[in-house]
Write a protein that holds these residues in place. Structure first.
Motif, PDB file in Angstrom:
ATOM      1  N   UNK A  17       0.816  -1.214   0.000  1.00 27.07           N
ATOM      2  CA  UNK A  17       0.000   0.000   0.000  1.00 27.07           C
ATOM      3  C   UNK A  17       0.847   1.262   0.000  1.00 27.07           C
ATOM      4  N   UNK A  18       1.987   1.229   0.728  1.00 31.80           N
ATOM      5  CA  UNK A  18       2.781   2.449   0.904  1.00 31.80           C
ATOM      6  C   UNK A  18       4.141   2.401   0.214  1.00 31.80           C
ATOM      7  N   UNK A  19       4.566   1.220  -0.228  1.00 34.27           N
ATOM      8  CA  UNK A  19       5.891   1.023  -0.804  1.00 34.27           C
ATOM      9  C   UNK A  19       7.008   1.358   0.168  1.00 34.27           C
ATOM     10  N   UNK A  20       6.705   1.222   1.453  1.00 32.72           N
ATOM     11  CA  UNK A  20       7.706   1.398   2.495  1.00 32.72           C
ATOM     12  C   UNK A  20       8.072   0.039   3.062  1.00 32.72           C
ATOM     13  N   UNK A  21       9.118   0.014   3.894  1.00 30.30           N
ATOM     14  CA  UNK A  21       9.565  -1.247   4.471  1.00 30.30           C
ATOM     15  C   UNK A  21       8.423  -1.926   5.203  1.00 30.30           C
ATOM     16  N   UNK A  22       8.301  -3.209   4.977  1.00 27.14           N
ATOM     17  CA  UNK A  22       7.210  -3.958   5.611  1.00 27.14           C
ATOM     18  C   UNK A  22       7.642  -4.449   6.985  1.00 27.14           C
ATOM     19  N   UNK A  23       6.662  -4.464   7.884  1.00 23.91           N
ATOM     20  CA  UNK A  23       6.871  -5.115   9.182  1.00 23.91           C
ATOM     21  C   UNK A  23       5.709  -6.067   9.416  1.00 23.91           C
ATOM     22  N   UNK A  24       5.604  -6.597  10.614  1.00 17.45           N
ATOM     23  CA  UNK A  24       4.573  -7.598  10.890  1.00 17.45           C
ATOM     24  C   UNK A  24       3.160  -7.047  10.765  1.00 17.45           C
ATOM     25  N   UNK A  25       3.009  -5.727  10.801  1.00 17.40           N
ATOM     26  CA  UNK A  25       1.666  -5.155  10.739  1.00 17.40           C
ATOM     27  C   UNK A  25       1.159  -4.963   9.314  1.00 17.40           C
ATOM     28  N   UNK A  26       2.044  -5.136   8.318  1.00 18.20           N
ATOM     29  CA  UNK A  26       1.639  -4.871   6.934  1.00 18.20           C
ATOM     30  C   UNK A  26       0.796  -6.026   6.404  1.00 18.20           C
ATOM     31  N   UNK A  27      -0.410  -5.781   5.929  1.00 20.54           N
ATOM     32  CA  UNK A  27      -1.286  -6.869   5.489  1.00 20.54           C
ATOM     33  C   UNK A  27      -0.836  -7.524   4.179  1.00 20.54           C
ATOM     34  N   UNK A  28      -0.288  -6.731   3.256  1.00 24.43           N
ATOM     35  CA  UNK A  28       0.126  -7.268   1.953  1.00 24.43           C
ATOM     36  C   UNK A  28       1.519  -6.735   1.617  1.00 24.43           C
ATOM     37  N   UNK A  29       2.416  -7.650   1.271  1.00 17.26           N
ATOM     38  CA  UNK A  29       3.801  -7.241   1.007  1.00 17.26           C
ATOM     39  C   UNK A  29       4.281  -7.797  -0.335  1.00 17.26           C
ATOM     40  N   UNK A  77      14.073  -5.709  -5.583  1.00 20.76           N
ATOM     41  CA  UNK A  77      15.528  -5.613  -5.519  1.00 20.76           C
ATOM     42  C   UNK A  77      15.952  -4.147  -5.575  1.00 20.76           C
ATOM     43  N   UNK A  78      16.916  -3.794  -4.727  1.00 26.69           N
ATOM     44  CA  UNK A  78      17.412  -2.423  -4.660  1.00 26.69           C
ATOM     45  C   UNK A  78      18.932  -2.413  -4.693  1.00 26.69           C
ATOM     46  N   UNK A  79      19.469  -1.416  -5.362  1.00 29.31           N
ATOM     47  CA  UNK A  79      20.888  -1.138  -5.232  1.00 29.31           C
ATOM     48  C   UNK A  79      21.160  -0.739  -3.782  1.00 29.31           C
ATOM     49  N   UNK A  80      22.241  -1.247  -3.230  1.00 36.33           N
ATOM     50  CA  UNK A  80      22.558  -0.922  -1.834  1.00 36.33           C
ATOM     51  C   UNK A  80      22.469   0.580  -1.601  1.00 36.33           C
ATOM     52  N   UNK A  81      21.732   0.949  -0.564  1.00 38.01           N
ATOM     53  CA  UNK A  81      21.611   2.353  -0.191  1.00 38.01           C
ATOM     54  C   UNK A  81      20.460   3.079  -0.830  1.00 38.01           C
ATOM     55  N   UNK A  82      19.635   2.389  -1.683  1.00 37.37           N
ATOM     56  CA  UNK A  82      18.529   3.080  -2.355  1.00 37.37           C
ATOM     57  C   UNK A  82      17.162   2.605  -1.887  1.00 37.37           C
ATOM     58  N   UNK A  83      17.109   1.613  -1.015  1.00 39.17           N
ATOM     59  CA  UNK A  83      15.814   1.103  -0.544  1.00 39.17           C
ATOM     60  C   UNK A  83      15.199   2.075   0.452  1.00 39.17           C
ATOM     61  N   UNK A  84      13.872   2.089   0.607  1.00 42.76           N
ATOM     62  CA  UNK A  84      13.220   2.940   1.617  1.00 42.76           C
ATOM     63  C   UNK A  84      13.756   2.612   3.014  1.00 42.76           C
ATOM     64  N   UNK A  85      13.769   3.599   3.845  1.00 44.42           N
ATOM     65  CA  UNK A  85      14.242   3.401   5.230  1.00 44.42           C
ATOM     66  C   UNK A  85      13.107   3.468   6.236  1.00 44.42           C
ATOM     67  N   UNK A  86      11.957   4.016   5.848  1.00 48.78           N
ATOM     68  CA  UNK A  86      10.816   4.101   6.743  1.00 48.78           C
ATOM     69  C   UNK A  86       9.958   2.853   6.609  1.00 48.78           C
ATOM     70  N   UNK A  87       9.294   2.483   7.719  1.00 44.84           N
ATOM     71  CA  UNK A  87       8.390   1.338   7.693  1.00 44.84           C
ATOM     72  C   UNK A  87       6.974   1.803   7.415  1.00 44.84           C
ATOM     73  N   UNK A  88       6.128   0.838   7.100  1.00 49.49           N
ATOM     74  CA  UNK A  88       4.787   1.177   6.653  1.00 49.49           C
ATOM     75  C   UNK A  88       3.934   1.786   7.758  1.00 49.49           C
ATOM     76  N   UNK A  89       4.159   1.398   9.041  1.00 49.60           N
ATOM     77  CA  UNK A  89       3.456   2.007  10.156  1.00 49.60           C
ATOM     78  C   UNK A  89       1.994   1.664  10.260  1.00 49.60           C
ATOM     79  N   UNK A  90       1.540   0.535   9.729  1.00 49.50           N
ATOM     80  CA  UNK A  90       0.148   0.136   9.888  1.00 49.50           C
ATOM     81  C   UNK A  90      -0.085  -0.279  11.344  1.00 49.50           C
ATOM     82  N   UNK A  91      -1.237   0.090  11.928  1.00 44.14           N
ATOM     83  CA  UNK A  91      -1.547  -0.424  13.273  1.00 44.14           C
ATOM     84  C   UNK A  91      -1.716  -1.932  13.213  1.00 44.14           C
ATOM     85  N   UNK A  92      -1.350  -2.649  14.274  1.00 41.33           N
ATOM     86  CA  UNK A  92      -1.416  -4.111  14.257  1.00 41.33           C
ATOM     87  C   UNK A  92      -2.857  -4.607  14.151  1.00 41.33           C
TER      88      UNK A  92
END
Length: 797
Positions: A750-762, A766-781
């Motif tokens: 949904x957000x194209x940010x780093x997924x964590x356990x709260x993300x419903x769909x992931x 592949x990213x070149x080192x140093x180009x991947x998003x650094x923020x997580x999706x932040x969905x409530x659990x």
């Protein structure tokens, strides 16, 4: 006085008898002089013609085209019998069973092993090996010293010979000892029973034929011996004239005087026409055995021998491919004739009559790869000279894989109906309108398969049916459409590797770079250019990954403008797409390339950024096996290996969830990357870890096929790749492995940010080192149970 009258019987010859005798003798002498004069004139006249003809080889020693060597590896599904069959096809002899070993090599077959001994004329160095097989799987391979080998190459098999002349004559020469006796006896029984007794002319049979012609008023075939047929075939036309018949007899006497009966039969066996296959004329029993039964002439059984002998009289009329009933009736007549001559018993004939035809099911395209061979022929003439005579007797070793070629041909033949049905539907819709529908033809097809790590052309189909059209669409230049788009994204990734943000961007390019997919207008040489998306479907802001996944035109052109159109075109030219120029339309494949060019271009993605020119010629050797020239492919590093992988990873997504998903829907499951293409033509280009394939579908008149690549080219590609990965040499497909400097990251859909356990769909990208998003999706659990999530109950977060 009585009157006495005496009658005197005439004595001696009448006075005019000597005159008649003299006239008769003079007439006979005159006729004899005329006959001898005419006969002598023709004899000496045609002796010169025969002498001149016999100074040259009787048959063209055409170049032979060989496949690539089959590599045998431990773990492959092969049997001893399968290996032995392939060696026999490559003219190897059996150790201990032949008085004379083949110069190509020999083999010794055991219950679970087969020992291979290459000969002096082998393609390989004369290194022998023993292959061990258990339960249909290769266990081990040892060299002649008993040391283990990781692989061993068998002798390349003959694909075909180049055609001899403008009539596209194909011939495989055989000697008398290679011809089965059943075939010899079948020919004699139906064509010339006294061949080994007469002096070249069967006078009784000829007289019968003349009487039959006179009584019917027609000039029927008949009365000719094998030698007379040979004389006619080599030196004369088949017309029916008395003068031509006299000349035929004269040449027959000369052939009988110069050659033994076995030599005459051998020449006849190599010269006789036995029909047509596709656009090729089949001459001789060697070629006919391959054409009709897919086997060496030495392997023909009684029924097959009788069928070929029966075809001699009228080869096209009795062809088993089109007239099976006629062919069987004629075959059975030959078998009955063989019983009459004592060549076989009645029981043998009845058993042979009970056999079905057992015809080869492979088409010319599958077994002889004619489009591939035509390209090889053209390359040979360019490299060795502009004359076929330059090629006489040469052995040409190529990159073709016969198994894969059969798969490629079958994929086209068995799937092209998918395209035809869609064409029919398009024209049916037009017919339902008031406008009249003009006659239409179905699109043409091309398929090219490469080894992505060597550039070898393993299989090539240049059209729907070589017999109907020899135009090779695999080398025809057509607009590439959207299969070009990966080069735009690769050029963008290359800027990231250099550490340079795209124009108007403050971050390095990555799969989640946001692109504008609104319709835009560009100035091209003072004219406005406003590209449209397919189906006028626009998406405003999309990620680069989604833009390639959905093949969005405006987003891709926008990306190319940020990279620089000239830079995109330069990358394309380095990859083999020579016509590319730095204009906005380059991004969506408006410039031309051939299917074989595009197969070569895609090696930069499948081969770690290294471009390989597609190649077909491996080696040219003399008739005795001496090397004249070996060819090596050309290669060039075009992309950083990281760029190649990053682009490949995006094309994996195209197949798994995007416009290329049709290949998954059709049952192809191996790891793969690819791209659909639709312009006026339909394309699909894709690859696994060990096989690359490009399919093109289009009209010869350059009109729009109006069918997308996903629905026209992808089904053919899927059918081919499904069968290919079941072949031993292509079955070990692997996941694409990221090189150092690339990381695989799980993102929230949904957000194209780093997924964590709260993300419903992931999803993973592949990213070149140093180009991947650094923020997580932040969905409530989501604290619902599994059943609540499945049935959509409970309070959603």
């Amino acid at each position: 006085m009585a009157l006495k009258i005496k009658f005197r019987m005439p004595t001696g010859k009448p006075p005019w008898a000597p005159l008649l005798l003299r006239i008769g003798l003079i007439t006979i002498a005159a006729v004899a002089v005329v006959v001898l004069s005419v006969g002598g004139y023709f004899y000496f006249k045609y002796q010169t013609i025969v002498d001149d003809r016999l100074k040259q080889p009787l048959f063209a020693n055409t170049a032979k085209i060989f496949a690539e060597p089959r590599e045998v590896r431990p773990g492959q599904k092969l049997t001893v019998r399968m290996i032995a069959d392939e060696l026999r096809q490559a003219s190897y002899s059996t150790v201990g069973k032949n008085a004379k070993d083949s110069p190509m090599g020999a083999y010794r077959e055991g219950a679970a092993t087969i020992a291979v001994y290459p000969g002096p004329q082998s393609y390989h160095a004369q290194d022998s090996a023993t292959i061990h097989v258990s339960d249909g799987v290769v266990d081990a391979i040892n060299d002649d010293r008993g040391q283990p080998l990781s692989s061993y190459e068998l002798e390349p098999v003959l694909i075909t010979g180049l055609s001899e002349d403008a009539n596209r004559t194909k011939r495989r020469l055989v000697n008398y000892d290679e011809i089965p006796q059943n075939l010899v006896q079948a020919v004699l029984a139906i064509e010339d029973r006294r061949f080994f007794e007469h002096s070249g002319v069967n006078y009784w049979r000829m007289a019968e034929a003349i009487l039959r012609d006179v009584s019917t008023g027609q000039k029927q075939q008949g009365g000719s011996t094998l030698t007379m047929q040979l004389a006619r075939g080599f030196f004369l036309t088949p017309e029916k004239r008395i003068k031509r018949k006299i000349i035929e007899i004269v040449i027959t006497f000369q052939l009988e005087h110069r050659f033994t009966k076995k030599q005459i039969f051998e020449m006849y066996a190599n010269q006789i026409n036995l029909g047509q296959r596709g656009s090729f004329s089949i001459n001789g029993f060697g070629e006919a055995s391959q054409a009709y039964f897919g086997k060496d002439v030495r392997q023909l059984d009684l029924a097959e021998s009788a069928l070929l002998a029966g075809m001699i009289q009228r080869p096209n009329y009795f062809t088993p491919f089109r007239h099976a009933d006629r062919a069987i009736d004629r075959r059975n007549l030959v078998l009955d004739s063989m019983v009459e001559t004592g060549a076989i018993t009645k029981d043998q004939a009845e058993r042979a009559k009970a056999e079905s035809l057992h015809l080869s099911t492979a088409s010319v395209d599958a077994s002889e790869a004619p489009y591939f061979v035509d390209l090889v022929h053209e390359q040979l003439l360019q490299k060795l000279g502009e004359s076929n005579s330059t090629l006489e007797g040469l052995r040409i070793y190529t990159t073709l894989d016969p198994d894969l070629q059969r798969v490629a041909t079958a994929a086209v033949e068995n799937t092209v109906h998918v395209v035809d049905e869609q064409v029919d539907k398009l024209h049916a819709r037009r017919k339902s309108s008031t406008a009249p529908v003009a006659p239409y033809t179905y699109p043409q097809v091309a398929l090219v398969a490469l080894n992505p790590h060597t550039g070898q052309v393993l299989a090539l189909v240049g059209g729907r049916d070589y017999g109907k059209s020899q135009v090779n669409h695999a080398v025809a230049h057509r607009p590439t459409g959207s299969i070009f788009k990966p080069f735009v994204y690769a050029a963008a990734f290359a800027t990231a590797v250099e550490g340079t943000p795209l124009a108007g961007q403050d971050k390095l390019f990555s799969p989640v770079t946001i692109l504008n997919d609104e319709q835009s207008t560009y100035d091209v040489g003072g004219q406005e250019y406003s590209p449209r998306n397919d189906h006028n479907d626009y998406h405003d802001q999309v990620t680069a990954r989604e833009a390639l996944q959905k093949s969005l035109n405006n987003a891709t052109i926008g990306l190319a403008s940020m990279v620089g159109f000239d830079r995109v075109a330069a990358l394309a030219r380095e990859s083999g797409i020579k016509s590319a120029r730095g204009t906005p339309s380059v991004a969506i494949g408006s410039y031309d390339a051939s299917p074989i060019d595009m197969a070569g271009a895609y090696t930069v993605f499948a081969n770690g950024g290294m471009h390989l020119d597609p190649w077909m010629l491996a080696s040219v050797r003399t008739s005795s096996g001496d090397v004249m020239t070996d060819y090596t492919p050309t290669s060039k590093q075009v992309l950083d290996a990281r760029v190649a992988y990053l682009t490949t990873n995006m094309m994996e997504n195209v197949i798994n969830t995007g416009t290329g998903y049709e290949v998954r829907r059709r049952g192809f499951t191996a790891p793969a990357a690819g791209k659909t293409g639709s312009s006026h033509d339909a394309w699909f280009a894709g690859f696994t870890s060990n096989l690359l394939c490009v399919v093109w579908v289009g009209n010869d008149d350059y009109t729009d096929v109006k069918i997308e690549g996903a629905h026209a080219a992808a089904p053919i590609w899927a059918e081919f790749m499904k069968k290919a990965v079941h072949l031993p040499q292509y079955s070990d497909t692997k996941e694409f492995t990221p090189p150092q400097g690339v990381e695989l990251v799980s993102l929230d859909k949904a957000t194209n940010l780093l997924a964590d356990d709260s993300c419903p769909t992931t999803y993973t990208a592949a990213f070149l080192d140093g180009t991947a998003p650094t923020d997580t999706c932040g969905h409530p659990p989501d604290h619902r149970s599994l059943l609540q999530k499945i049935f959509g109950t409970g309070k959603k977060p």
